[in-house]
Design a protein around this motif. Structure first.
Motif, short mmCIF file in Angstrom:
data_model
loop_
_atom_site.label_atom_id
_atom_site.label_comp_id
_atom_site.label_asym_id
_atom_site.label_seq_id
_atom_site.Cartn_x
_atom_site.Cartn_y
_atom_site.Cartn_z
N ASP A 137 49.04 45.42 45.75
CA ASP A 137 49.50 44.10 46.21
C ASP A 137 50.32 44.16 47.49
O ASP A 137 50.47 43.16 48.16
N ALA A 181 46.83 34.90 38.93
CA ALA A 181 47.63 34.23 37.90
C ALA A 181 47.42 32.72 37.96
O ALA A 181 47.27 32.06 36.93
N ARG A 195 55.01 41.68 31.23
CA ARG A 195 54.52 40.46 31.86
C ARG A 195 54.70 40.61 33.38
O ARG A 195 55.81 40.78 33.84
N LEU A 196 53.62 40.59 34.13
CA LEU A 196 53.72 40.80 35.58
C LEU A 196 53.96 39.48 36.30
O LEU A 196 55.02 39.22 36.82
N ILE A 197 52.90 38.68 36.37
CA ILE A 197 53.06 37.33 36.90
C ILE A 197 52.41 36.44 35.84
O ILE A 197 51.22 36.58 35.57
N ASP A 198 53.18 35.59 35.25
CA ASP A 198 52.69 34.79 34.13
C ASP A 198 51.40 34.06 34.51
O ASP A 198 51.34 33.47 35.58
N THR A 239 47.29 39.39 42.92
CA THR A 239 47.75 39.20 41.54
C THR A 239 48.31 37.80 41.34
O THR A 239 48.06 37.15 40.32
N MET A 240 49.05 37.31 42.34
CA MET A 240 49.59 35.96 42.20
C MET A 240 48.45 34.93 42.21
O MET A 240 48.44 34.00 41.39
N TYR A 298 41.27 41.61 37.18
CA TYR A 298 42.14 40.91 36.22
C TYR A 298 41.25 40.54 35.04
O TYR A 298 40.16 40.00 35.24
#
Lengths: 380, 370
Positions: free
Chosen positions: A118, A142, A192-195, A138-139, A281
């Motif tokens: 990232d 999410a 939990r990384l990015i909810d 990743t964001m 993901y």
């Protein structure tokens, strides 16, 4: 696409961090694939590599660095950036023009020397509006996952099942980087990384040098072994800003339809025997089922519940463990092709699916929430 | 400098649609490319420019080969169409260099442990190559200096006839020869600028050309070669990547005597000295002979083989676009659309780009007839 271009040999290396340097790793798969095809470097017509400067450990113009170690010295060679399936397509196109009868296609990524994925994907963000807020793959994923759950009632458990399946499948793949026998609770209970994404639903950062040799129909006959034919390919790019897109109605359908059309496939659910897809993901595998036409919209969750994509299902998806098990960012698309080739040849070892494989699908994606997709259809 | 990076790309893309009357709907695929992400400040620019390139919903390729990117983009578009997989492919090259640091970026191309300290930026490599060349053929330094200055003067003059040129200034031989030293023997006016620019070219199949009813530039030959990464590993005077790339393209185009048969050449010339070396590697003249011929005007606008009538890379260098601009200039020449820098009756043109650590050379030859 009739039998025009064949894949005659494949090689890959393991995803875990290796003490071997970039050159040695790249050389090893290049040499291995040449040996498997019974060819020397001199017999190769053209070389197309795939790599990405931002994933290239502090050296710019990646292809400058690895030119000769990938057999390209004084060859007409070129490079694709970001997605290694592009290199497969380009190699095939070069052969289809009639200029070349063989192409060495190679994807290169040494994850252990790169910054975190990232840190690299942050560099896709436009520098004025989005980078400052920390938009990364990743964001974006999410956001996409939350939307998917809300619009179609996909459950966290259904998403987690993808990770259970793929990390489990990875146990049978000697090249897989991350693997293990997990329960849905283990997946959901991981950090939990990015909810709503948890750590075990996010792909690792892996090594991955992947090499293939393509040959024209005529040349393929001369090369011993079992040629696997490229039946179709397609790609599609989406708009840039997430807000301009429907994140659940992206470009995968376009890319897949192009590949299916070329391959003469009208009913992928029946015609595809195994699929290797890029799911950095876990939930994306469910969403990609829909884009690939394995099920209808919003039905990805039900499809995994039914076992349709399990090892013993009608279309096993990611018997190798997929990208959750092995994620050499740029090379991962081409790695899917290698796995699909092994399945078609019946040479996938412990991860060979228990059915006859005539037609396989390989998929790659990169960019925020799947901004770009590429699909290849391979067959006997 | 007055527009953002996506706007710069959009300008070129919309210009090619306006010029051809085609619309984004007509395009079967898009090829894009730039220099490395460090130069751009943004990585994998096909994402960022998806909208500017009108590429949303389209198949995409992203071609990057360092400095030769522009010509490699053109090659990709050519192979795509020639493979029969597309009828119309849009090729887009772009670079916005005033927002980045080109020399710092190019320093990171060099190998980090042994070479980076010595080969900083682009001029280091090209200066060593110039010295090697001078030494190999015992060319008097004064003659080379004069010939390089002559190239600088004539190209800077030509830039006034090219509406897209970046540096427009009249320079004299004395000014070039006394300009500030960059890396010996290269002086400031021997070197290209940092430019902002984008270039868009549409490649069409033969059937599509018939349908469109436009006079095209036909692709006659495509050549590319690359050599070793470590600078000392290969001979940069008898420069095999340049020689063999040209040979591959000549063979396809059926060219035996390039100086006689070509009407114009757009040689990638970020450095005056290097341009002369290319003349030799491309067979425009014998090894060591180019400075004499330059001074005789053989490669000037009215000479036997005019080179870089656009002012070339020396006057405009948005790197990711530069090679594609050479291709576009060659196309303009053979279709008679080069305006004030048109070479009369040009029918066969060579375009070229170079990249890597003096490592890659790509050629595309265009002709007015199939």
């Amino acid at each position: 696409m009739a039998k025009q271009v064949a894949i005659v040999a494949v090689a890959q290396n393991a995803g875990a961090e290796s003490k071997d340097n970039f050159y040695d790793q790249a050389y090893a798969v290049t040499k291995e694939v040449l040996d498997k095809a019974g060819m020397t470097r001199d017999e190769i017509g053209t070389v197309v590599s795939a790599s990405s400067d931002v994933f290239h450990g502090g050296i710019s113009c990646a292809n400058s660095y690895y030119w000769e170690t990938t057999g390209a010295f004084l060859k007409n060679a070129s490079r694709q950036d970001g997605e290694s399936l592009f290199a497969l397509f380009y190699g095939a196109m070069r052969i289809m023009t009639g200029h070349y009868d063989t192409a060495l296609v190679i994807g290169l990524c040494k994850g252990s020397e790169n910054p975190p994925n990232d840190t690299c994907t942050l560099m896709y963000a436009d520098p004025f509006y989005q980078r400052g807020v920390g938009l990364t793959e990743t964001m974006a994923a999410a956001f996409q996952m939350r939307l998917y759950m809300e619009r179609y009632g996909i459950t966290a458990e259904q998403c987690a099942k993808v990770a259970v399946k793929n990390l489990g499948n990875g146990l049978r793949n000697p090249y897989a980087h991350k693997k293990g026998r997990y329960t849905v609770d283990d997946i959901l209970g991981s950090e939990r990384l990015i909810d709503p994404l948890t750590a075990l639903q996010v792909a690792p950062k892996s090594e991955g040098m992947v090499a293939l040799i393509l040959a024209s129909a005529k040349k393929a006959k001369e090369i011993a072994g079992k040629p696997v034919w490229i039946k179709g390919f397609g790609s599609s790019l989406d708009n840039y800003y997430l807000g301009d897109r429907d994140l659940l109605n992206g470009q995968l359908k376009n890319a897949a339809d192009r590949a299916y059309k070329m391959a003469g496939i009208t009913d992928p659910q029946k015609k595809i025997d195994v699929a290797e897809i890029t799911e950095p993901y876990a939930f994306q595998e469910l969403l990609w089922y829909e884009g690939l036409g394995f099920c209808g919209k919003g039905e990805g969750g039900r499809l995994i519940d039914s076992g349709f994509t399990g090892m013993n299902g009608q279309i096993p998806v990611n018997p190798s463990g997929g990208v959750l098990a092995n994620n050499p960012y740029v090379s991962r698309g081409l790695q899917r092709v290698v796995e699909a080739v092994l399945q078609i040849r019946g040479e996938a070892g412990e991860r060979q699916v228990p059915k006859t494989v005539k037609t396989a699908l390989a998929h790659g994606t990169h960019g925020y929430a799947g901004q770009c997709h590429a699909v290849a259809i391979l067959g006997r | 400098m007055d527009v953002s990076y996506p706007e710069l790309v959009r300008e070129a893309v919309m210009a090619v649609f306006n010029e051809t009357g085609l619309t984004p709907n007509d395009i079967d695929g898009v090829v894009s490319g730039t220099m490395p992400s460090m130069m751009e400040g943004i990585a994998l620019t096909h994402f960022y420019f998806a909208d500017a390139m009108q590429a949303a919903g389209k198949p995409i390729m992203k071609t990057e080969t360092c400095g030769s990117t522009g010509v490699s983009i053109a090659h990709t578009a050519y192979y795509w169409v020639a493979s029969g997989m597309a009828d119309l492919v849009l090729a887009v090259g772009h670079e916005k260099m005033n927002e980045g640091n080109s020399q710092a970026t190019m320093t990171t191309v060099a190998e980090p442990f042994y070479q980076r300290y010595f080969i900083s930026g682009a001029p280091g490599v090209f200066s060593m190559q110039s010295q090697m060349w001078m030494d190999r053929y015992n060319i008097p330094e004064e003659k080379i200096r004069d010939a390089a200055a002559f190239i600088s003067v004539t190209h800077h003059d030509s830039a006034f006839d090219n509406p897209y040129a970046h540096i427009k200034m009249r320079v004299t031989m004395d000014e070039v020869k006394n300009a500030r030293i960059i890396t010996y023997p290269v002086r400031l006016l021997d070197v290209c600028p940092n430019s902002d620019g984008a270039c868009a070219v549409i490649f069409a199949s033969r059937d599509m050309v018939k349908k469109l009813g436009r006079k095209p530039a036909w692709v006659k030959g495509v050549g590319y070669r690359g050599e070793e990464y470590f600078f000392g590993d290969s001979d940069k005077v008898v420069w095999e990547s340049a020689i063999q790339a040209a040979k591959q393209a000549y063979d396809q185009a059926g060219i035996k005597n390039p100086r006689k048969e070509l009407d114009v050449a757009e040689v990638y010339n970020p450095f005056t000295f290097q341009e002369m070396l290319f003349y030799e590697c491309f067979g425009f003249c014998e090894p060591g002979e180019s400075p004499d011929l330059v001074l005789k005007g053989t490669f000037s606008r009215k000479g036997e083989l005019p080179c870089d009538p656009s002012g070339g890379t020396l006057c405009t260098n948005p790197i990711g676009a530069t090679g594609l601009i050479r291709v576009a200039e060659a196309a303009l020449q053979v279709t008679g659309k080069a305006g004030d820098h048109q070479i009369p009756k040009a029918k066969l043109a060579l375009s070229h780009a170079m990249g890597g650590v003096d490592q890659f050379n790509g050629i595309m030859i265009l002709g007015s007839k199939l």
